[in-house]
Enzyme design. Structure first.
Site, mmCIF file in Angstrom:
data_model
loop_
_atom_site.group_PDB
_atom_site.id
_atom_site.type_symbol
_atom_site.label_atom_id
_atom_site.label_comp_id
_atom_site.label_asym_id
_atom_site.label_seq_id
_atom_site.Cartn_x
_atom_site.Cartn_y
_atom_site.Cartn_z
ATOM 1 N N THR A 262 35.774 52.237 31.902
ATOM 2 C CA THR A 262 36.169 51.601 33.167
ATOM 3 C C THR A 262 35.063 51.551 34.207
ATOM 4 O OG1 THR A 262 37.655 51.801 35.059
ATOM 5 C CG2 THR A 262 37.056 53.831 33.963
ATOM 6 N N TYR B 14 40.823 59.296 37.583
ATOM 7 C CA TYR B 14 40.902 58.331 36.483
ATOM 8 C C TYR B 14 39.500 58.014 35.965
ATOM 9 C CZ TYR B 14 41.066 53.893 34.101
ATOM 10 O OH TYR B 14 40.864 52.894 33.181
HETATM 11 N N1 UFG Z 1 45.486 45.820 46.164
HETATM 12 C C1 UFG Z 1 46.091 45.479 47.350
HETATM 13 N N2 UFG Z 1 47.446 45.377 47.389
HETATM 14 C C2 UFG Z 1 48.232 45.596 46.295
HETATM 15 C C3 UFG Z 1 47.611 45.937 45.068
HETATM 16 C C4 UFG Z 1 46.218 46.040 45.035
HETATM 17 O O1 UFG Z 1 45.431 45.281 48.370
HETATM 18 O O2 UFG Z 1 49.469 45.479 46.391
HETATM 19 C C5 UFG Z 1 44.021 45.950 46.123
HETATM 20 C C6 UFG Z 1 43.547 47.302 45.644
HETATM 21 O O3 UFG Z 1 43.544 48.241 46.677
HETATM 22 C C7 UFG Z 1 42.157 46.948 45.129
HETATM 23 C C8 UFG Z 1 42.351 45.530 44.558
HETATM 24 O O4 UFG Z 1 43.513 45.024 45.190
HETATM 25 O O5 UFG Z 1 41.253 46.888 46.178
HETATM 26 C C9 UFG Z 1 42.580 45.533 43.065
HETATM 27 O O6 UFG Z 1 43.596 46.471 42.789
HETATM 28 P P1 UFG Z 1 44.265 46.675 41.359
HETATM 29 O O7 UFG Z 1 45.306 47.731 41.545
HETATM 30 O O8 UFG Z 1 44.678 45.378 40.785
HETATM 31 O O9 UFG Z 1 43.071 47.198 40.459
HETATM 32 P P2 UFG Z 1 42.041 48.425 40.707
HETATM 33 O O10 UFG Z 1 40.740 47.843 41.183
HETATM 34 O O11 UFG Z 1 42.631 49.498 41.499
HETATM 35 O O12 UFG Z 1 41.904 49.007 39.250
HETATM 36 C C10 UFG Z 1 41.754 48.182 38.095
HETATM 37 C C11 UFG Z 1 42.395 48.909 36.939
HETATM 38 C C12 UFG Z 1 41.644 50.166 36.634
HETATM 39 C C13 UFG Z 1 40.173 49.861 36.492
HETATM 40 C C14 UFG Z 1 39.639 49.124 37.679
HETATM 41 C C15 UFG Z 1 38.196 48.731 37.477
HETATM 42 O O13 UFG Z 1 43.763 49.220 37.216
HETATM 43 O O14 UFG Z 1 42.143 50.745 35.447
HETATM 44 O O15 UFG Z 1 40.394 47.950 37.877
HETATM 45 O O16 UFG Z 1 37.651 48.125 38.620
HETATM 46 F F1 UFG Z 1 39.493 51.014 36.358
#
Ligand code: UFG
Length: 332
Positions: free
Chosen positions: A121, A145
Site C-alpha cells: 500500500t 495499517y
Molecule cells: N474522504 C472524505 N470523505 C469520505 C471518505 C473519504 O473526504 O466520506 C477522503 C479521505 O479522507 C481521503 C480520500 O477521501 O483523503 C480518500 O479516502 P478513501 O477512504 O477512499 O481512501 P484512503 O486514501 O483512505 O485509503 C485507500 C485505501 C487504503 C490504501 C490507500 C492508499 O483504503 O487501503 O488508499 O492511498 F492504503
C-alpha cells in the site's frame, strides 16, 4: 499471456483480489481463491474458479490448500485495509495483517512456493513531501495499517534472502473503478471509500458527502490521492509475476495523477450529470495530505501502461457498476 499456471489467491473475493482473479482466469490460468468471506463476496468469484471458504487464522485450512500444489504463485490480498479503522484498533491490524501474513509466508516457504505477490500500500508513505513518490522514498507509515504492510515487506525480503522465495510488493495507491465488463465492482460494508460514497450521493442514495478536512496544505484544502483503476492494478500483478523468475521486485502502483476530494466530487458530477451535496467536516486521523505515485519503475521494467488514465473514465466504470448493482453483490 497465459502461462497455464495454477495460482492461489487469498482474499480473491474482495475488491482488488476479485479483479486480479478475473485477469488470471481471463488468460486461462487455473485459480483457487481462499477467502473467509468476512469482507469479500462469493458472487465476486467467477465461474470456473475454485472458492475455498476459510480463514488465514485456520492453520489447518491453509495447510490443506497449500498441500494441493504445486502452485506457480500465491497472491496475497486478504487483509484489513482501512487507514481510519487502523487508528482506532491498531493491534487488530498487526494481528490480522502482519501476524497472519507472516504465518502464510512461512507456510508458503514450507510448501516450496517460489513466487509470492503482496498486496501492499501507499499508506506506508505517511509523510510524503510535495513530489510524486518513488519506490526509494522513505518508508514512514502514518498509520498502523501502513505499518502492518511495511512489516510484511520486510519479512518477504528475508524470505527471499534466506529461503529464495521471490516476491513482488505492489504498493497500491487508491484502487478505484470496476471491471469494464461489469463482472465485479466495489462493495464494502460499511462503505468508507470516497468514490462509491460520492456516487451514492449523486444517485440520491445518501444525503451528502462529508469531506474529511478542508484545511490541508493543498491547493483547495482537501486531500489529494492517486486513483488507479482496479483492472489496471490487476494487470500489473500478471506482469509482476513474470519478473519473479529473475528476482524480487517492489513497485509503486498509481496513475501518477493526483486528485483532491473536491475534484473527485466534480468528476462524479460531470460523469453522472447530477449534483453531489457535500460539506466540509473534521479531518480523519491518519490521513496524509497528498499521496501520488511515481510508477515509472513498473512501466519501464514490465511494460505496464494503465488502460484508464483519466479520473472521469475511472469514475464512469464505478458509476456503471453501482447503477447496475444498487445493492452491491446483495449478500449483506
Ligand atoms: N474522504 C472524505 N470523505 C469520505 C471518505 C473519504 O473526504 O466520506 C477522503 C479521505 O479522507 C481521503 C480520500 O477521501 O483523503 C480518500 O479516502 P478513501 O477512504 O477512499 O481512501 P484512503 O486514501 O483512505 O485509503 C485507500 C485505501 C487504503 C490504501 C490507500 C492508499 O483504503 O487501503 O488508499 O492511498 F492504503
Amino acid at each position: 499471456m497465459a502461462d497455464g499456471g495454477r495460482y492461489l489467491v487469498t482474499g480473491g473475493a474482495g475488491y482488488v483480489g476479485s479483479h486480479a482473479v478475473l485477469a488470471l482466469a481471463d488468460r486461462g490460468d487455473a485459480v483457487t481463491v481462499l477467502d473467509d468471506l468476512s469482507l469479500g463476496h462469493a458472487r465476486a468469484v467467477p465461474d470456473g474458479v475454485t472458492l475455498v471458504r476459510g480463514s488465514l487464522a485456520d492453520a489447518a485450512v491453509v495447510e490443506r490448500v497449500l498441500s494441493d500444489g504445486p502452485w506457480d504463485g500465491v497472491l496475497h490480498f486478504a487483509a484489513l485495509s482501512l487507514v481510519g479503522d487502523s487508528m482506532v484498533r491498531p493491534m487488530h491490524y498487526f494481528m490480522a495483517n502482519t501476524g497472519l501474513g507472516i504465518r502464510l509466508i512461512d507456510a508458503c516457504i514450507r510448501h516450496g512456493v517460489r513466487r509470492f505477490v503482496l498486496s501492499s500500500t501507499a499508506a506506508l508513505f505517511g509523510r510524503p513531501g510535495e513530489q510524486v513518490i518513488t519506490e526509494d522514498a522513505p518508508v514512514e507509515p502514518g498509520s498502523p495499517y501502513g505499518e502492518s504492510k511495511a512489516m510484511l515487506e520486510r519479512a518477504l525480503l528475508w524470505a527471499d534472502r534466506i529461503h529464495g522465495m521471490r516476491s513482488a510488493c505492489l504498493r497500491y495507491f487508491n484502487a478505484a473503478g470496476a471491471d469494464p465488463r461489469g463482472r465485479a465492482g466495489e462493495d464494502h460494508t460499511p462503505e468508507t471509500h470516497l468514490i462509491p460514497l460520492v456516487i451514492d450521493a449523486a444517485l440520491g442514495r445518501r444525503a451528502a458527502v462529508a469531506i474529511n478536512g478542508g484545511d490541508y496544505d493543498t491547493p483547495d484544502g482537501t486531500c489529494i490521492r492517486d486513483y488507479v483503476h482496479v483492472s489496471d492494478l490487476a494487470s500489473a500483478h500478471l506482469l509482476a509475476l513474470e519478473q519473479l523468475d529473475a528476482r524480487s521486485v517492489t513497485y509503486n502502483l498509481g496513475s501518477g495523477h493526483g486528485h483532491s476530494v473536491l475534484e473527485v466530487i466534480r468528476s462524479v458530477e460531470r460523469v453522472s450529470g447530477r449534483p453531489v451535496p457535500h460539506r466540509i467536516g473534521a479531518r480523519r486521523p491518519g490521513d496524509p495530505s497528498r499521496l501520488v505515485a511515481m510508477s515509472e519503475r513498473l512501466r519501464r521494467e514490465t511494460g505496464w501502461a494503465p488502460r484508464f488514465e483519466r479520473l472521469d473514465e475511472i469514475v464512469a466504470t464505478a458509476l456503471a457498476w453501482r447503477e447496475a448493482h444498487p445493492q452491491g453483490y446483495g449478500d449483506r
